[in-house]
Scaffold this motif. Sequence first.
Motif, short mmCIF file in Angstrom:
data_model
loop_
_atom_site.label_atom_id
_atom_site.label_comp_id
_atom_site.label_asym_id
_atom_site.label_seq_id
_atom_site.Cartn_x
_atom_site.Cartn_y
_atom_site.Cartn_z
N ASP A 42 60.16 94.09 24.64
CA ASP A 42 58.82 94.56 24.98
C ASP A 42 58.10 95.27 23.84
O ASP A 42 56.96 95.70 24.00
CB ASP A 42 58.88 95.52 26.18
N CYS A 43 58.76 95.46 22.71
CA CYS A 43 58.22 96.32 21.64
C CYS A 43 56.81 95.92 21.20
O CYS A 43 55.91 96.76 21.15
CB CYS A 43 59.16 96.34 20.44
N GLN A 44 56.62 94.66 20.85
CA GLN A 44 55.32 94.24 20.32
C GLN A 44 54.20 94.49 21.32
O GLN A 44 53.16 95.05 20.98
CB GLN A 44 55.36 92.78 19.91
N MET A 55 48.20 106.63 10.57
CA MET A 55 47.16 106.55 9.54
C MET A 55 46.59 105.13 9.44
O MET A 55 46.49 104.54 8.38
CB MET A 55 47.69 107.04 8.20
N ASN A 56 46.27 104.54 10.62
CA ASN A 56 45.68 103.21 10.76
C ASN A 56 46.59 102.09 10.28
O ASN A 56 46.12 100.97 10.04
CB ASN A 56 44.31 103.12 10.08
N LYS A 57 47.88 102.35 10.13
CA LYS A 57 48.84 101.31 9.77
C LYS A 57 49.94 101.33 10.81
O LYS A 57 50.25 102.37 11.39
CB LYS A 57 49.45 101.57 8.39
N ASN A 107 58.63 91.70 9.23
CA ASN A 107 57.74 90.55 9.02
C ASN A 107 56.52 90.60 9.93
O ASN A 107 56.16 89.63 10.57
CB ASN A 107 58.50 89.24 9.22
N LYS A 108 55.90 91.79 10.01
CA LYS A 108 54.68 92.03 10.77
C LYS A 108 54.84 91.87 12.28
O LYS A 108 53.87 91.73 13.01
CB LYS A 108 53.54 91.14 10.26
N LYS A 109 56.07 91.89 12.78
CA LYS A 109 56.36 91.83 14.21
C LYS A 109 57.39 92.90 14.52
O LYS A 109 58.28 93.19 13.73
CB LYS A 109 56.94 90.46 14.61
#
Length: 134
Positions: A42-44, A55-57, A107-109
């Motif tokens: 469920d993380c994503q 900080m917007n990241k 990897n952005k996930k």
Amino acid sequence: MNVWCQFSCLLLVLLSAAQCTEGATPEDFKKRHVINKMKEGDCQRVIDDRKIKNMNKYKEINTFIVDKYENIRKVCDYGTCTNNGQYKSITCTSNTIFYIVDCILQNKKYRGSAKFARIQISCINGLPCHTGVV
């Protein structure tokens, strides 16, 4: 009670809540770390739904404690605590084990990793404002 006294009391409460470790408030703590039900997969969805960022990241790792907020808050009252004078907070370690889901950015996930562990919480005025895992 006059208006000035009421205003002063409110200001003290707000200031004490705003001084939690790393600038987090108890409401930020709930949003970032407390959830009643969650699985590793469920993380994503949870991080996207709650718009959890630093900080917007996106954060590299975000830890969720899977339990009712009141049970987690009690760590501030009944855990093993030490004073942390730098932030005017105390750091408390739970005496019980909690179910934890670490969401790790790869990897952005986000990928989840679950475990049972003691938790460590920074508290101000009996309210949690930052967490770690022991």
